[in-house]
Design a protein around this motif. Structure first.
Motif, PDB file in Angstrom:
ATOM      1  N   ASN A 440       0.809  -1.218   0.000  1.00 33.68           N
ATOM      2  CA  ASN A 440       0.000   0.000   0.000  1.00 33.68           C
ATOM      3  C   ASN A 440       0.843   1.270   0.000  1.00 33.68           C
ATOM      4  O   ASN A 440       0.305   2.361  -0.191  1.00 33.68           O
ATOM      5  CB  ASN A 440      -0.934   0.004   1.218  1.00 33.68           C
ATOM      6  N   MET A 441       2.129   1.139   0.264  1.00 29.80           N
ATOM      7  CA  MET A 441       3.045   2.262   0.195  1.00 29.80           C
ATOM      8  C   MET A 441       4.432   1.730  -0.113  1.00 29.80           C
ATOM      9  O   MET A 441       4.673   0.518  -0.056  1.00 29.80           O
ATOM     10  CB  MET A 441       3.053   3.065   1.514  1.00 29.80           C
ATOM     11  N   SER A 442       5.341   2.622  -0.455  1.00 29.28           N
ATOM     12  CA  SER A 442       6.699   2.210  -0.804  1.00 29.28           C
ATOM     13  C   SER A 442       7.368   1.560   0.403  1.00 29.28           C
ATOM     14  O   SER A 442       7.302   2.084   1.524  1.00 29.28           O
ATOM     15  CB  SER A 442       7.515   3.420  -1.261  1.00 29.28           C
ATOM     16  N   PRO A 443       8.021   0.401   0.234  1.00 32.76           N
ATOM     17  CA  PRO A 443       8.693  -0.241   1.377  1.00 32.76           C
ATOM     18  C   PRO A 443       9.823   0.607   1.953  1.00 32.76           C
ATOM     19  O   PRO A 443      10.106   0.523   3.151  1.00 32.76           O
ATOM     20  CB  PRO A 443       9.215  -1.558   0.793  1.00 32.76           C
ATOM     21  N   ILE A 444      10.452   1.435   1.126  1.00 35.17           N
ATOM     22  CA  ILE A 444      11.516   2.308   1.629  1.00 35.17           C
ATOM     23  C   ILE A 444      10.926   3.354   2.568  1.00 35.17           C
ATOM     24  O   ILE A 444      11.442   3.598   3.660  1.00 35.17           O
ATOM     25  CB  ILE A 444      12.264   2.969   0.453  1.00 35.17           C
TER      26      ILE A 444
END
Length: 493
Positions: A440-444
């Motif tokens: 759902n969002m960037s892992p970084i």
């Protein structure tokens, strides 16, 4: 090193190590409480429990170290401000930044040590926990059997009840009852024995269960229902009956099952390498599947040269002829060209093909979601190792000026403030990591969210403490309201 630097560093180290010991003890007891059902009543040796707690301690460092830095900085600078030592420093021309210099150096070194710890020690501890759990299941398989109750043996098709366990490693059993399940998960076999013995060797995945003086009962299901009336079951008695069972999955469920290749067991170099490989494999799988769906759909198929119409010479058609041709080749009109008995066949075939393709896509989507989740977990674990070290530095810049602002020492107000800030930091990190793992969002961003949120708070508090201002200036807030009312209310002459 100057006397002031040595004094501040000694005060901070005292608070740091005392807070670390107290917090580690609290988290260890929390771990015992979480796993009390698995540790208690299993007949485990004290050394095995101590080994488990020792191996789990590095994982607790992810929570303990940031909270320790935050609490120690608040305690140190809060006590100094409360005793008006900061006032004496400022009178001598020593600013807050100057007094924080030795502690900043220490915290930066601590951040590097924490990164090394997260990169080397924590993966090794995860591996140790895995091996310990596996050895418990192999060397001491009786830990999965509870006296006086039926116990499902994980990874097997049996559940077992014994009245008593005794002897070395609880290998001898008394009054054994075994229910063995069929392939459709129905208890169709019952074995009862007066005594039993568990026999296994270290490093072996096979458990030998030797039963003595018992009875064997099995339901027999025939293909024809009429034959079930003739031979409904088989029954026999035995003096010695031996069961060989695979126990590779028969371990004490101290923690959820982990593979030896899980992301938490890898260092930075391994995570980078594996994440790159997983990403490439995912792209190959997506490309292969898309080509398969493209071919199955049968649309836009590439024609051979002999079937191609590119080289054919056609006379240009008028506008009315083009509209007529378009109407003729509409899908429904094409179906209407066929006889009535073939229309339903064509439509049903198209419907079945579309349904099968959609089912394949949904099934493949679940598989790809799992694969991309594994990739996201690798990226999150990779960046968390760096974020953990930086978080100790950021939380120091949150706690030190906050302690100077609130001007309270001891374990009262500083402890409450530190716990509230840490819970905010921790839960933001947990939610962002879960969102990142699910895609759902960037892992970084998910790995760095909690640290990046605390960073501007540290800058704000450091600025307020340097300017010798309180945490919130109520006078400024009151002035804002006054100015707002003056603009809203019409001026009276």
């Amino acid at each position: 090193m100057r006397i002031l630097d040595r004094y501040l560093l000694s005060r901070f180290l005292y608070n740091f190590f005392s807070s670390f010991a107290i917090l580690m003890l609290i988290f260890v007891f929390q771990t015992i409480w979480l796993f009390i059902d698995d540790l208690a009543g299993r007949g485990l040796d004290v050394m095995i429990i101590l080994k488990f707690l020792f191996y789990i301690m590095p994982n607790l460092m992810e929570k303990v170290l940031p909270l320790t830095v935050l609490l120690a900085s608040i305690l140190t600078f809060g006590s100094i401000a409360e005793n008006y030592e900061f006032a004496a420093m400022k009178a001598s021309g020593i600013s807050l930044q100057r007094s924080m210099r030795p502690l900043i150096i220490f915290v930066c070194i601590l951040g590097v040590v924490v990164f090394y710890f997260a990169n080397s020690v924590i993966p090794a501890s995860e591996q140790k926990i895995y091996n310990l759990r596996k050895n418990i299941g192999q060397v001491k398989p009786s830990t999965a059997i509870v006296e006086g109750a039926f116990s499902d043996l994980e990874g097997t098709n049996m559940n077992m009840k014994v009245d008593r366990k005794y002897g070395d490693n609880d290998r001898f059993l008394e009054n054994v009852i075994i229910h063995r399940k069929s392939d459709n998960s129905i208890n169709n076999t019952v074995i009862k024995a007066k005594t039993g013995e568990l026999v296994s060797s270290e490093g072996s995945d096979i458990l030998k269960l030797v039963l003595r003086d018992g009875h064997y009962y099995e339901d027999i299901t025939k293909k024809k229902s009429t034959e079930n009336r003739k031979y409904p079951f088989a029954k026999s008695s035995f003096e010695i009956y031996t069961i060989n069972q695979d126990i590779s999955k028969l371990d004490v469920n101290l923690e959820e099952d982990r593979s030896v290749t899980t992301d938490k067991m890898k260092n930075v170099m391994r995570l980078i390498k594996d994440a790159d490989s997983i990403k490439k494999n995912n792209l190959i799988i997506v490309e292969t599947f898309s080509k398969s769906i493209y071919n199955r759909a049968g649309a836009f198929a590439i024609l051979s040269k002999k079937d191609s119409l590119d080289n054919a010479n056609f006379k240009p058609l008028s506008k009315d002829a083009l509209l007529l041709q378009k109407a003729m080749f509409d899908t429904l009109n094409i179906v209407s060209l066929y006889p009535e008995y073939q229309k339903s066949q064509i439509l049903n075939a198209a419907k079945n093909t579309t349904t099968n393709i959609l089912a394949s896509i949904r099934s493949k989507k679940d598989e790809l979601d799992k694969r991309y989740k594994i990739y996201n977990m690798h990226i999150v674990s990779l960046h968390k190792k760096f974020a953990l070290g930086l978080s100790c530095i950021v939380l120091f810049f949150v706690g030190a000026p906050l302690g100077a602002i609130i001007r309270k020492g001891g374990l009262g107000v500083p402890m409450v403030v530190a716990i509230l800030l840490f819970l905010t930091y921790y839960f933001i990190g947990v939610f962002s990591e879960n969102y990142a793992k699910d895609g759902n969002m960037s892992p970084i961003i998910g790995a760095w969210t909690s640290t990046l949120i605390m960073l501007p708070l540290g800058v704000f508090l450091t600025k307020r403490a340097t300017e010798d201002k309180g945490l919130i200036s109520f006078g400024v807030v009151i002035d804002l309201f006054k100015n707002g009312f003056k603009k809203l209310m019409p001026s009276r002459k």
